[in-house]
Each structure stands twice: as structure tokens, then as C-alpha cells.
Scaffold this motif. Sequence first.
Motif, short mmCIF file in Angstrom:
data_model
loop_
_atom_site.label_atom_id
_atom_site.label_comp_id
_atom_site.label_asym_id
_atom_site.label_seq_id
_atom_site.Cartn_x
_atom_site.Cartn_y
_atom_site.Cartn_z
N THR A 190 -2.33 6.50 10.38
CA THR A 190 -1.89 6.46 11.78
C THR A 190 -1.95 7.84 12.41
O THR A 190 -2.43 8.00 13.53
CB THR A 190 -0.46 5.88 11.87
N ILE A 191 -1.47 8.85 11.71
CA ILE A 191 -1.47 10.22 12.23
C ILE A 191 -2.91 10.71 12.42
O ILE A 191 -3.22 11.37 13.41
CB ILE A 191 -0.67 11.17 11.33
N GLN A 192 -3.79 10.38 11.49
CA GLN A 192 -5.19 10.78 11.63
C GLN A 192 -5.82 10.11 12.86
O GLN A 192 -6.59 10.74 13.58
CB GLN A 192 -5.98 10.43 10.37
N ALA A 193 -5.47 8.83 13.10
CA ALA A 193 -5.99 8.14 14.28
C ALA A 193 -5.47 8.78 15.56
O ALA A 193 -6.22 8.95 16.53
CB ALA A 193 -5.61 6.66 14.22
N ARG A 203 0.82 -1.22 0.00
CA ARG A 203 0.00 0.00 0.00
C ARG A 203 0.85 1.26 0.00
O ARG A 203 0.34 2.36 0.22
CB ARG A 203 -0.92 -0.01 1.22
N GLY A 204 2.15 1.13 -0.20
CA GLY A 204 3.02 2.28 -0.15
C GLY A 204 3.33 2.66 1.28
O GLY A 204 3.14 1.86 2.21
N MET A 205 3.81 3.87 1.51
CA MET A 205 4.17 4.32 2.85
C MET A 205 3.30 5.48 3.32
O MET A 205 2.95 5.55 4.49
CB MET A 205 5.64 4.77 2.89
N THR A 206 2.96 6.38 2.42
CA THR A 206 2.29 7.61 2.86
C THR A 206 0.86 7.37 3.33
O THR A 206 0.43 7.97 4.32
CB THR A 206 2.29 8.68 1.75
N LYS A 207 0.11 6.49 2.66
CA LYS A 207 -1.28 6.25 3.08
C LYS A 207 -1.35 5.61 4.46
O LYS A 207 -2.12 6.08 5.31
CB LYS A 207 -2.01 5.40 2.05
N PRO A 208 -0.58 4.54 4.74
CA PRO A 208 -0.62 3.98 6.10
C PRO A 208 -0.13 4.96 7.16
O PRO A 208 -0.69 5.02 8.27
CB PRO A 208 0.29 2.76 6.02
#
Length: 104
Positions: free
Chosen positions: A87-90, A78-83
Motif C-alpha cells: 500500500t505504501i509503495q502504491a 499474508r501477514g501484515m507487513t507485506k500488504p
Amino acid sequence: MKLEGGDTLKQRLKDGLKKLTQEMAEDYKKELVKETPFKSGNASRGWRLKKTKDGSKINNRVPYISRLEDGWSKQAKRGMTKPAKKTIQALRDSGKYKMNKRRK
């Protein structure tokens, strides 16, 4: 009605927002490093956080970073930026990032 100390309040808010966005940027960079596939370590070591006049900028100049972001590696389909963003949004939604929280 006149608000005394208005300039001081504005500066405190501005400084608080700057600290808050810097903290979020540092956490985002840490998450990007965690999410980056690891073989030689070049890609994960390539993440840089730079302060700018408008906030912060995160980049990675490893030539193959865009392929990794596009899911080229089995370690990060899934790449790096989306995960990392998720996490930051959570963390944000949980209340971690607050201007009035006590910092240690």
C-alpha cells in the motif's frame, strides 16, 4: 563558483527528508494496524512508532505478533507487513510523497 546559502539549503533538504520519512512511517503504521487481525484488539493496539536519531522505528511487542505475521490467522493469511508495504509503495508511486507538495 560559490553557492550562497548552501548550509541553509542543506538544512532545508535535511528537514524536508525527515518530515517525508516521518509521514511515510506514520502511514505505514496506520496500514499495519488496518492489516492486523482483530479479535481482542491487543495486536492492533500493540503497534508503536518511535522516532530515532536515524528516522523512525515501528515495533509490536505482543508475544504472538510473529505468528500473525507468518499467516497464523485466517484474517491475515499474508501477514501484515507485506500488504502494508504494498500500500505504501502504491502511494509513493502515485506521487503522494513529495518534498515540495503543499502540506495543510
